[in-house]
Motif scaffolding. Structure first.
Motif, mmCIF file in Angstrom:
data_model
loop_
_atom_site.group_PDB
_atom_site.id
_atom_site.type_symbol
_atom_site.label_atom_id
_atom_site.label_comp_id
_atom_site.label_asym_id
_atom_site.label_seq_id
_atom_site.Cartn_x
_atom_site.Cartn_y
_atom_site.Cartn_z
ATOM 1 N N LEU A 429 47.230 -30.614 -99.464
ATOM 2 C CA LEU A 429 46.051 -30.255 -100.256
ATOM 3 C C LEU A 429 45.601 -28.832 -99.951
ATOM 4 O O LEU A 429 45.219 -28.077 -100.861
ATOM 5 N N GLN A 430 45.642 -28.439 -98.663
ATOM 6 C CA GLN A 430 45.238 -27.069 -98.339
ATOM 7 C C GLN A 430 46.255 -26.060 -98.869
ATOM 8 O O GLN A 430 45.878 -24.959 -99.291
ATOM 9 N N ALA A 431 47.535 -26.427 -98.858
ATOM 10 C CA ALA A 431 48.557 -25.518 -99.403
ATOM 11 C C ALA A 431 48.328 -25.289 -100.897
ATOM 12 O O ALA A 431 48.419 -24.157 -101.385
ATOM 13 N N MET A 432 48.003 -26.346 -101.620
ATOM 14 C CA MET A 432 47.738 -26.170 -103.056
ATOM 15 C C MET A 432 46.449 -25.392 -103.285
ATOM 16 O O MET A 432 46.352 -24.602 -104.230
ATOM 17 N N ALA A 433 45.453 -25.595 -102.423
ATOM 18 C CA ALA A 433 44.232 -24.797 -102.540
ATOM 19 C C ALA A 433 44.520 -23.326 -102.265
ATOM 20 O O ALA A 433 43.953 -22.437 -102.919
ATOM 21 N N ALA A 434 45.421 -23.051 -101.308
ATOM 22 C CA ALA A 434 45.805 -21.665 -101.035
ATOM 23 C C ALA A 434 46.606 -21.078 -102.198
ATOM 24 O O ALA A 434 46.437 -19.907 -102.563
ATOM 25 N N LEU A 435 47.449 -21.893 -102.807
ATOM 26 C CA LEU A 435 48.237 -21.407 -103.946
ATOM 27 C C LEU A 435 47.354 -21.054 -105.130
ATOM 28 O O LEU A 435 47.704 -20.180 -105.937
ATOM 29 N N CYS A 436 46.208 -21.729 -105.254
ATOM 30 C CA CYS A 436 45.288 -21.394 -106.347
ATOM 31 C C CYS A 436 44.831 -19.941 -106.265
ATOM 32 O O CYS A 436 44.568 -19.306 -107.286
ATOM 33 N N THR A 437 44.736 -19.406 -105.066
ATOM 34 C CA THR A 437 44.334 -18.015 -104.883
ATOM 35 C C THR A 437 45.528 -17.069 -104.886
ATOM 36 O O THR A 437 45.446 -15.945 -105.401
ATOM 37 N N LEU A 438 46.659 -17.522 -104.333
ATOM 38 C CA LEU A 438 47.803 -16.635 -104.155
ATOM 39 C C LEU A 438 48.652 -16.490 -105.409
ATOM 40 O O LEU A 438 49.152 -15.400 -105.713
ATOM 41 N N CYS A 439 48.822 -17.562 -106.169
ATOM 42 C CA CYS A 439 49.731 -17.505 -107.331
ATOM 43 C C CYS A 439 49.311 -16.468 -108.372
ATOM 44 O O CYS A 439 50.172 -15.749 -108.898
ATOM 45 N N PRO A 440 48.029 -16.356 -108.725
ATOM 46 C CA PRO A 440 47.675 -15.340 -109.735
ATOM 47 C C PRO A 440 48.014 -13.916 -109.326
ATOM 48 O O PRO A 440 48.161 -13.053 -110.198
ATOM 49 N N VAL A 441 48.135 -13.633 -108.029
ATOM 50 C CA VAL A 441 48.463 -12.271 -107.597
ATOM 51 C C VAL A 441 49.926 -12.139 -107.169
ATOM 52 O O VAL A 441 50.359 -11.051 -106.802
ATOM 53 N N MET A 442 50.675 -13.243 -107.228
ATOM 54 C CA MET A 442 52.095 -13.222 -106.848
ATOM 55 C C MET A 442 52.886 -13.996 -107.911
ATOM 56 O O MET A 442 53.595 -14.965 -107.613
ATOM 57 N N LEU A 443 52.803 -13.546 -109.156
ATOM 58 C CA LEU A 443 53.407 -14.281 -110.266
ATOM 59 C C LEU A 443 54.936 -14.264 -110.212
ATOM 60 O O LEU A 443 55.584 -15.244 -110.599
ATOM 61 N N GLU A 444 55.507 -13.169 -109.732
ATOM 62 C CA GLU A 444 56.972 -13.116 -109.654
ATOM 63 C C GLU A 444 57.497 -14.139 -108.656
ATOM 64 O O GLU A 444 58.488 -14.833 -108.919
ATOM 65 N N ASP A 445 56.837 -14.240 -107.512
ATOM 66 C CA ASP A 445 57.238 -15.261 -106.540
ATOM 67 C C ASP A 445 57.018 -16.662 -107.095
ATOM 68 O O ASP A 445 57.787 -17.585 -106.811
ATOM 69 N N TYR A 446 55.969 -16.828 -107.905
ATOM 70 C CA TYR A 446 55.706 -18.131 -108.517
ATOM 71 C C TYR A 446 56.862 -18.538 -109.428
ATOM 72 O O TYR A 446 57.316 -19.694 -109.398
ATOM 73 N N MET A 447 57.340 -17.613 -110.216
ATOM 74 C CA MET A 447 58.463 -17.922 -111.103
ATOM 75 C C MET A 447 59.742 -18.146 -110.302
ATOM 76 O O MET A 447 60.565 -19.000 -110.659
ATOM 77 N N THR A 448 59.926 -17.380 -109.237
ATOM 78 C CA THR A 448 61.117 -17.553 -108.404
ATOM 79 C C THR A 448 61.151 -18.938 -107.779
ATOM 80 O O THR A 448 62.217 -19.557 -107.663
ATOM 81 N N CYS A 449 60.007 -19.428 -107.394
ATOM 82 C CA CYS A 449 59.929 -20.754 -106.756
ATOM 83 C C CYS A 449 59.903 -21.893 -107.765
ATOM 84 O O CYS A 449 59.765 -23.062 -107.363
#
Length: 938
Positions: A429-449
């Motif tokens: 749950l904390q990882a997904m909460a962290a991803l809510c903040t990180l994914c919008p600023v790391m979109l390329e990594d989001y697509m890679t994953c």
């Protein structure tokens, strides 16, 4: 002999002895012998024997005796012997004067060192008071005395400094159980602590640490005192921060210390400063390269070299301090010191294999400290991602890949050395909460994953039949105990944060994987209860799904077609939400706004969904909401209606709608316009007509701000006004439905409608007026053709405003005339009613006369016959040969007679005058009339 109470404190009794014989005059002689407690031996404790300290001071400072060192030592030792139980408050001034004199000489004469230490040892005892009021009377003296203890740290003697630390520690912590002095009471422990807080001893001790850089033992003693002072005392913490205590302590965290006490006590003091002091001030003091480097080095050492429970706790404390600094100071030098790179390594080495030697032998256990460390690492990296320079470091460390390893279905089977089921759930749950903040600023990594695929798979598991009972631990697991709500909630939050970036690649990727149909299925299968049965978490999840659908379908016709009829049915279901739930506090207002936004983005613009939405009375539902919802929701509803009215079929729906009290759409829009003008302070009279033809639309705030010269890139007040209120949307909607032949409008609405109809002209004139005023402010004169054109425009707008004002006056005058006509018609109706009532009374009186007076009846019969004869075409028909008389000449009735006769009678009580009629007696009738009456009865 009699005994009476003595007049002094400390006296148990006073014996007044009287002789047996009386003096002349009846007076009894008294013997004034006073017997004290001391005489009777009732006093407890040792007797206080004061010394004339002024003589000692004179001995030390007099030029003739200042070199008599032996006598000085003897006098100081005598002071120590006499004040073994502590110093009285009233003698503290002389005592510390003696200490300061000795302190100034101890560097040249070491023989003063031991007496100073002995006196300081006596100062560790609570000060003595003779009266209860001494604490208040000598408060300032005690405060200055405690401060003087800190100033004595200037003495260049390790033993004296150590004794000062011991004195302060005992004075602040120990009670006065052993102090038992006659006629004196020791001060309380709370009083001692308050005196320490009022003094500047904490600040002095922090500054004195600069003198102890090379003396570890003394530094530890000072840290012990500061550790005690900083516990539960905000005043002491403030003094320490005033002396930059946090910065001084952090800058020396890695000093050599075999015992490890230096780091532990420094961290404890920092914790106390954060808890009881100004957290922002502490963070600012730690916001420098030296302090961050020290925190980094200590943390890395404790993480890689510490194995005990104590080391793990200290390591976590250091990371918490780093978290607080990162939260309060976004520009802290974490990147410059390399701390970010190391934190990323420690946060990801379990999920992403690394060959870095720092983590080669490092392993996290399932104990509580390592579990907390993992969560703290996630948290601090989320805080640090606000700095753009950190993003590349996080990307190189594959942070998103490590976090997405937790975005998977939970299974209760765990292998050894992995997190337990409850720990994995909390980290997930904390990882997904962290991803809510990180994914919008790391979109390329989001697509890679392949983030979209992982999220949709997790969402499918959340609504699937697999049984799973969540623990619901921690803040992130709220509402998720015994179910999958926690995972589903954060999965939808993460999808919401990703689609809110409006990145076309991500939106297309998510739509290609069937996200629209999957989410519509979730709304149809997972949320089937009534609106009143949902809790806060469920309402939030539905709002997130509708928001994601809005972002996916906005501006793409194909996705709107995928949304289809099923999506329209879902949106209509949410639009039918009872508006009474908006104030429930559970978030229904957010859900309703999300539904309106989804209708706007996913339905409007596609003819298939629009037609079905109109068929489901979508326009009626939107107007129903517009009528009853709070004002802050009107803007969104009006925008949706305005775009929906691009479809010609929607116009008839708008004109057909009826609200409360048969309110029409046009009336509702006019009422909203008037409310908007009241809110912005537009100048209108009592009838909402224009009063200022030069400023027909300008509000109070816009007028107060006046004309300000702005660059071309900045919108002016007249332009900003268009977006700050809904008048432009109301005008646009009227342009769709027309300004004439609108049903349900009152005169007030027509007056308002004349302004709405000219809104665009007035706004254009307002912009031109503002332009001319800006040119005047900037001292710019337009060329003659431009000036003439602007003047012509200004005149034209003013003329139109005057025309509107005259039209409004005509409407109001017509209304007044109509009111007068209505009033006259009303009075005419009243007169007619009275005339009809009078006629009814006359008819009834005639009826009564015919039934009660035979002569009147005969006359009426004759009048009737004459009237009948007059109506005949042949007036002499009775004399014709073929005339056949059908009447019975013996009858005296005024009705046409037949085989059956119905006799009407007057009521006993008449309704008009409510007077009782006279009873009828047949015996009073004449004989001829009586025979007729019998015939009629038969």
């Amino acid at each position: 002999m009699a005994v009476v109470a003595g007049p002094r404190t400390g006296t148990t009794s006073a014996s007044l002895m009287m002789t047996g014989a009386q003096e002349p005059g009846g007076r009894i002689p008294l013997v004034t012998h006073v017997i004290t407690d001391e005489d009777l031996g009732l006093l407890q404790g040792s007797k206080h024997q004061p010394i004339n300290l002024k003589r000692v001071i004179k001995l030390l400072t007099d030029p003739h005796s200042m070199m008599l060192y032996d006598r000085h030592v003897h006098a100081l030792q005598r002071i120590v012997r006499h004040y073994q139980k502590g110093f009285p408050m009233k003698e503290l001034v002389q005592v510390f004067k003696i200490l300061n004199v000795c302190a100034d000489r101890v560097e040249n004469q070491p023989l003063y060192e031991q007496p100073i230490m002995d006196i300081l040892r006596q100062c560790s005892l609570p000060y003595l008071k003779e009266k209860s009021s001494d604490e208040l009377v000598y408060e300032q003296i005690v405060v200055e005395s405690v401060s003087q203890l800190g100033y004595l740290m200037r003495i260049p003697s390790d033993d004296v400094r150590k004794q000062i630390c011991l004195t302060l520690k005992e004075f602040y912590n120990e009670s006065s159980a052993l102090q038992d002095v006659q006629c004196h009471k020791p001060s309380s422990l709370s009083y001692n602590r308050r005196m320490v807080e009022l003094s500047d001893i904490s600040e002095t001790l922090v500054k004195s640490m600069a003198l102890l850089e090379n003396n570890l033992d003394l530094k530890l003693q000072v840290l012990k005192v500061l550790q005690d002072f900083s516990k539960h005392s905000s005043k002491n913490c403030s003094q320490m921060l005033r002396a930059e205590g946090a910065k001084r302590l952090s800058a020396r965290l890695t000093d050599p210390d075999p015992s490890g006490q230096l780091l532990f006590r420094s961290v404890d003091i920092l914790w106390n400063l954060l808890e009881f002091g100004d957290k922002q001030e502490v963070a600012q003091q730690l916001n420098n390269l030296t302090c961050i480097s020290q925190l980094r080095d200590c943390f890395v050492f404790q993480l890689t070299q510490g194995y005990s429970h104590y080391d793990r706790q200290l390591r976590n404390d250091l990371l918490v301090i780093a978290n607080i600094v990162a939260s309060a100071c976004p520009n802290a030098p974490y990147v410059e010191t390399g701390f970010v790179k190391q934190l990323t390594l420690f946060a990801t080495f379990q999920e992403v294999k690394s060959h870095n030697p720092l983590v080669k032998q490092l392993k996290f256990q399932t104990n509580h400290e390592d579990f907390e460390l993992k969560k703290l690492l996630f948290h601090i990296l989320v805080l640090l991602c606000r700095d753009p320079a950190v993003i590349s470091i996080l990307s190189e460390g594959h942070l998103l890949l490590a976090l997405f390893s937790f975005v998977r279905a939970n299974d209760k089977q765990t292998v050894p050395r992995e997190w337990t089921s409850a720990q994995f759930e909390e980290l997930q749950l904390q990882a997904m909460a962290a991803l809510c903040t990180l994914c919008p600023v790391m979109l390329e990594d989001y697509m890679t994953c392949q983030g979209s695929t992982r999220l949709l798979l997790l969402l499918e598991w959340c609504v699937g039949p697999d049984s799973f009972g969540g623990q619901g631990n921690s803040f992130h697991g709220t509402g998720g105990r015994g179910n999958k709500k926690g995972q589903m909630r954060h999965c939808l939050r993460l999808m919401r944060s990703v689609v809110s970036t409006e990145n076309d690649v991500i939106l297309q990727d998510m739509a290609d994987q069937g996200a629209i149909n999957q989410m519509l299925g979730v709304l149809n299968t997972a949320f089937t209860k009534t609106a009143e049965e949902y809790d806060t978490v469920e309402i939030e999840m539905q709002s997130d799904i509708l928001f994601v659908l809005s972002c996916l379908c906005d501006g793409d016709m194909h996705r709107k077609e995928l949304f289809g009829v099923q999506g329209v049915d879902i949106v209509v279901r949410y639009l039918r939400t009872d508006t009474k739930l908006l104030n429930s506090g559970l978030g229904h207002h957010k859900l309703l706004l999300a539904a309106i936004d989804c209708a706007w983005c996913a339905i409007v613009g596609c003819y298939v969904t629009e037609d079905y939405f109109l068929e489901k009375e979508g326009v009626f539902l939107l107007f129903d909401l517009l009528e009853v919802c709070p004002k802050n929701m009107h803007n969104l509803i009006m925008g949706c209606l305005l775009d929906l009215c691009e479809n010609p079929k929607a116009i008839n729906h708008v004109l057909t709608w009826r609200g409360r009290d048969t309110c029409t759409a046009a009336h509702l829009l006019c009422d909203m316009w008037r409310k908007e003008e009241v809110e912005i302070g537009a100048k209108r009279d009592a009838n909402n007509a224009i009063t200022e033809v030069h400023k027909p639309l300008m509000g109070r705030v816009q007028e107060e701000r006046g004309t300000v010269s702005l660059p071309a890139s900045c919108p002016s007040q007249a332009i900003v006004d268009v977006s700050e209120n809904m008048r432009a949307k109301i005008y646009s909607l009227f342009c769709k439905i027309g300004f004439t032949d609108l049903p349900g409008l009152s005169v007030e609405d027509h007056v308002t409608l004349t302004i709405i109809e000219k809104y665009l002209d007035f706004k254009m004139g307002e912009v031109w007026t503002e332009t001319m005023k800006e040119l005047e402010v900037e001292n710019v004169r337009p060329v003659t053709p431009d000036a003439e054109a602007m003047e012509a425009i200004a005149r034209a707008i003013e003329e139109r405003a005057q025309i509107v004002a005259s039209t409004q006056s005509e409407l109001l005058e017509a209304q007044r005339n109509q009111n007068i006509l209505d009033e006259q018609e009303f009075y005419a109706e009243i007169r007619e009613n009275h005339r009809q009532n009078e006629k009814a009374l006359g008819d009834f009186a005639d009826y009564v006369g015919r039934t009660s007076n035979i002569a009147y009846l005969k006359a009426a019969k004759e009048r009737q016959e004459i009237s009948i004869d007059a109506s005949r075409v042949q007036p002499k028909y009775r004399h014709a040969k073929n005339f056949h008389d059908t009447q019975l000449h013996s009858l005296r009735t005024t009705v046409f007679s037949g085989k059956h006769v119905k006799v009407d009678s007057t009521p006993k009580v008449h309704d008009v005058d409510e007077t009782e009629l006279a009873s009828y007696d047949p015996g009073d009738m004449p004989s001829s009339d009586r025979q007729l009456f019998k015939h009629l009865t038969i």
